[in-house]
Write an enzyme that holds these catalytic residues in place. Structure first.
Site, PDB file in Angstrom:
ATOM      1  N   LYS A  70     -77.985  26.452  11.896  1.00 40.61           N
ATOM      2  CA  LYS A  70     -77.926  27.848  11.419  1.00 40.61           C
ATOM      3  C   LYS A  70     -77.515  27.901   9.942  1.00 40.61           C
ATOM      4  CE  LYS A  70     -74.775  28.903  14.565  1.00 40.61           C
ATOM      5  NZ  LYS A  70     -74.586  27.610  15.257  1.00 40.61           N
ATOM      6  N   ARG A 120     -71.428  36.561  18.783  1.00 45.96           N
ATOM      7  CA  ARG A 120     -71.261  35.453  19.718  1.00 45.96           C
ATOM      8  C   ARG A 120     -70.874  35.943  21.114  1.00 45.96           C
ATOM      9  NH1 ARG A 120     -69.928  31.283  15.599  1.00 45.96           N
ATOM     10  NH2 ARG A 120     -69.878  29.315  16.696  1.00 45.96           N
ATOM     11  N   ARG A 132     -66.633  23.979  22.377  1.00 51.20           N
ATOM     12  CA  ARG A 132     -67.532  24.874  21.631  1.00 51.20           C
ATOM     13  C   ARG A 132     -68.832  25.076  22.396  1.00 51.20           C
ATOM     14  NH1 ARG A 132     -67.471  21.781  16.046  1.00 51.20           N
ATOM     15  NH2 ARG A 132     -69.078  23.238  15.378  1.00 51.20           N
ATOM     16  N   ARG A 148     -65.144  18.865   8.958  1.00 47.81           N
ATOM     17  CA  ARG A 148     -64.400  19.963   9.593  1.00 47.81           C
ATOM     18  C   ARG A 148     -63.472  19.454  10.696  1.00 47.81           C
ATOM     19  NH1 ARG A 148     -68.861  24.508  10.737  1.00 47.81           N
ATOM     20  NH2 ARG A 148     -67.788  24.532  12.730  1.00 47.81           N
ATOM     21  N   ARG A 163     -71.768  15.332  10.418  1.00 48.89           N
ATOM     22  CA  ARG A 163     -71.830  16.354   9.355  1.00 48.89           C
ATOM     23  C   ARG A 163     -70.684  16.255   8.349  1.00 48.89           C
ATOM     24  NH1 ARG A 163     -71.906  22.489  11.004  1.00 48.89           N
ATOM     25  NH2 ARG A 163     -70.166  21.824  12.278  1.00 48.89           N
TER      26      ARG A 163
HETATM   27  P1  AP5 Z   1     -75.522  23.074  10.423  1.00 51.14           P
HETATM   28  O1  AP5 Z   1     -76.576  23.778   9.672  1.00 51.14           O
HETATM   29  O2  AP5 Z   1     -74.198  22.887   9.789  1.00 51.14           O
HETATM   30  O3  AP5 Z   1     -75.397  23.698  11.902  1.00 51.14           O
HETATM   31  P2  AP5 Z   1     -74.764  25.075  12.384  1.00 51.14           P
HETATM   32  O4  AP5 Z   1     -75.656  25.615  13.449  1.00 51.14           O
HETATM   33  O5  AP5 Z   1     -74.468  25.948  11.218  1.00 51.14           O
HETATM   34  O6  AP5 Z   1     -73.457  24.495  13.069  1.00 51.14           O
HETATM   35  P3  AP5 Z   1     -71.953  25.016  13.067  1.00 51.14           P
HETATM   36  O7  AP5 Z   1     -71.142  23.882  13.660  1.00 51.14           O
HETATM   37  O8  AP5 Z   1     -71.536  25.496  11.726  1.00 51.14           O
HETATM   38  O9  AP5 Z   1     -72.021  26.135  14.089  1.00 51.14           O
HETATM   39  P4  AP5 Z   1     -70.860  26.708  14.857  1.00 51.14           P
HETATM   40  O10 AP5 Z   1     -71.530  27.895  15.420  1.00 51.14           O
HETATM   41  O11 AP5 Z   1     -70.196  25.814  15.830  1.00 51.14           O
HETATM   42  O12 AP5 Z   1     -69.728  26.906  13.738  1.00 51.14           O
HETATM   43  P5  AP5 Z   1     -69.149  28.175  13.021  1.00 51.14           P
HETATM   44  O13 AP5 Z   1     -68.717  27.753  11.677  1.00 51.14           O
HETATM   45  O14 AP5 Z   1     -70.073  29.343  13.155  1.00 51.14           O
HETATM   46  O15 AP5 Z   1     -76.117  21.631  10.835  1.00 51.14           O
HETATM   47  C1  AP5 Z   1     -75.326  20.677  11.528  1.00 51.14           C
HETATM   48  C2  AP5 Z   1     -75.673  19.267  11.032  1.00 51.14           C
HETATM   49  O16 AP5 Z   1     -77.014  18.953  11.413  1.00 51.14           O
HETATM   50  C3  AP5 Z   1     -75.618  19.112   9.490  1.00 51.14           C
HETATM   51  O17 AP5 Z   1     -75.085  17.866   9.158  1.00 51.14           O
HETATM   52  C4  AP5 Z   1     -77.085  19.238   9.055  1.00 51.14           C
HETATM   53  O18 AP5 Z   1     -77.339  18.487   7.868  1.00 51.14           O
HETATM   54  C5  AP5 Z   1     -77.828  18.665  10.265  1.00 51.14           C
HETATM   55  N1  AP5 Z   1     -79.107  19.327  10.495  1.00 51.14           N
HETATM   56  C6  AP5 Z   1     -79.399  20.652  10.369  1.00 51.14           C
HETATM   57  N2  AP5 Z   1     -80.687  20.906  10.674  1.00 51.14           N
HETATM   58  C7  AP5 Z   1     -81.233  19.704  11.016  1.00 51.14           C
HETATM   59  C8  AP5 Z   1     -82.544  19.301  11.444  1.00 51.14           C
HETATM   60  N3  AP5 Z   1     -83.548  20.182  11.584  1.00 51.14           N
HETATM   61  N4  AP5 Z   1     -82.740  17.989  11.715  1.00 51.14           N
HETATM   62  C9  AP5 Z   1     -81.734  17.077  11.589  1.00 51.14           C
HETATM   63  N5  AP5 Z   1     -80.484  17.396  11.170  1.00 51.14           N
HETATM   64  C10 AP5 Z   1     -80.234  18.686  10.908  1.00 51.14           C
HETATM   65  O19 AP5 Z   1     -67.882  28.500  13.939  1.00 51.14           O
HETATM   66  C11 AP5 Z   1     -66.738  27.654  13.973  1.00 51.14           C
HETATM   67  C12 AP5 Z   1     -65.672  28.281  14.839  1.00 51.14           C
HETATM   68  O20 AP5 Z   1     -65.255  29.551  14.263  1.00 51.14           O
HETATM   69  C13 AP5 Z   1     -66.051  28.624  16.277  1.00 51.14           C
HETATM   70  O21 AP5 Z   1     -65.925  27.516  17.145  1.00 51.14           O
HETATM   71  C14 AP5 Z   1     -65.048  29.751  16.590  1.00 51.14           C
HETATM   72  O22 AP5 Z   1     -63.770  29.223  16.842  1.00 51.14           O
HETATM   73  C15 AP5 Z   1     -64.981  30.514  15.295  1.00 51.14           C
HETATM   74  N6  AP5 Z   1     -65.997  31.605  15.189  1.00 51.14           N
HETATM   75  C16 AP5 Z   1     -67.020  31.671  14.285  1.00 51.14           C
HETATM   76  N7  AP5 Z   1     -67.738  32.794  14.465  1.00 51.14           N
HETATM   77  C17 AP5 Z   1     -67.162  33.447  15.495  1.00 51.14           C
HETATM   78  C18 AP5 Z   1     -67.478  34.658  16.175  1.00 51.14           C
HETATM   79  N8  AP5 Z   1     -68.551  35.404  15.816  1.00 51.14           N
HETATM   80  N9  AP5 Z   1     -66.691  35.033  17.209  1.00 51.14           N
HETATM   81  C19 AP5 Z   1     -65.610  34.289  17.588  1.00 51.14           C
HETATM   82  N10 AP5 Z   1     -65.265  33.117  16.990  1.00 51.14           N
HETATM   83  C20 AP5 Z   1     -66.038  32.698  15.967  1.00 51.14           C
END
Ligand code: AP5
Length: 217
Positions: A14, A88, A172, A161, A127
């Protein structure tokens, strides 16, 4: 203005694709994960609570994240908002609908990035990101060109992270399947859902998202 949600489990890509849309289309990325990491670093009481919840891989309360999004929606949305990691829960989805309606705006597409759990583990554990400009890298699929130096801004502040470990990832993923995956049905019934193969190579995923966006204009 085109407003979209990038929906998918942790590591689906994402953030990677949101950054690309910001660069290519002048859209505005709203990542609740990034906003919460900023709050966490603030050292306030709220920040400390958020840090604990995030490290375990659990979801932060709807009240906090909806408040964060509401604040950001007041700013200029450029060519449109990309909601990355929000909503979410069904409560967050309802709140987003209400906030957009209040602004006289709507949601144009919800793009579900489909990736299997096995790929997610290697994506998350490999990552790292630039602490200065936020560029996302991966040990195998997208390493920096020069070791230890960000390709985009040249910084050597590359970080992993705290929640990118096998234990937190298990929680997660459970949170995603229990609380977030019901949104797939929610947006399917609203006629707003588009599903793409998130396992494809990064540029191919970007092209699939572009095709969805081009259909909206
Ligand atoms: P990346 O693009 O970083 O993936 P992502 O989907 O953004 O993953 P996140 O881990 O950031 O998602 P998340 O939803 O767990 O975290 P968030 O920060 O929102 O890609 C991942 C890796 O793969 C990278 O190394 C990239 O290079 C590689 N890659 C990408 N595309 C690729 C491809 N096509 N092929 C190969 N490799 C590829 O949330 C973190 C925490 O915050 C949550 O756990 C929760 O505690 C809290 N939180 C956040 N939002 C909320 C909410 N709305 N409500 C409640 N709690 C929340």
């Amino acid at each position: 203005m085109t407003n979209i949600i990038l929906l998918g489990p942790p590591g689906a890509g994402k953030g990677t694709q949101a950054r690309r849309l910001v660069e290519e289309r002048g859209m505005v990325q709203l990542s609740t994960g990034d906003m919460l990491r900023e709050a966490k670093d603030s050292g306030t009481e709220m920040g400390n609570k958020v840090a604990e919840v995030m490290a375990k891989g659990q979801l932060v309360t709807d009240e906090i994240v909806i408040g964060l999004i509401e604040e950001k929606l007041a700013a200029d949305g450029g060519a449109g908002f990309i909601f990355d990691g929000f909503p979410r829960t069904l409560g967050q989805a309802d709140a987003l609908g209400r906030l957009l309606a209040r602004m006289g705006q709507k949601l144009d597409a919800v793009i579900e990035m489909q990736v299997d759990d096995e790929a997610l583990v290697s994506r998350i554990t490999g990552r790292y990101t630039c602490g200065d400009c936020g560029e996302v890298y991966h040990d195998e699929t997208k390493p920096t060109k020069e070791s230890g130096k960000c390709d985009v801004c040249g910084s050597s502040n590359l970080k992993r992270r705290a929640d990118d470990n096998a234990d937190s990832l298990r929680t997660r993923l459970m949170e995603y399947y229990k609380k977030t995956s019901p949104l797939i049905g929610y947006y399917y019934h609203a006629g707003e859902l588009f599903q793409i193969d998130g396992l494809a190579e990064m540029n191919a995923v970007g092209d699939a998202i572009s095709r969805v966006l081009d259909q909206q204009n």
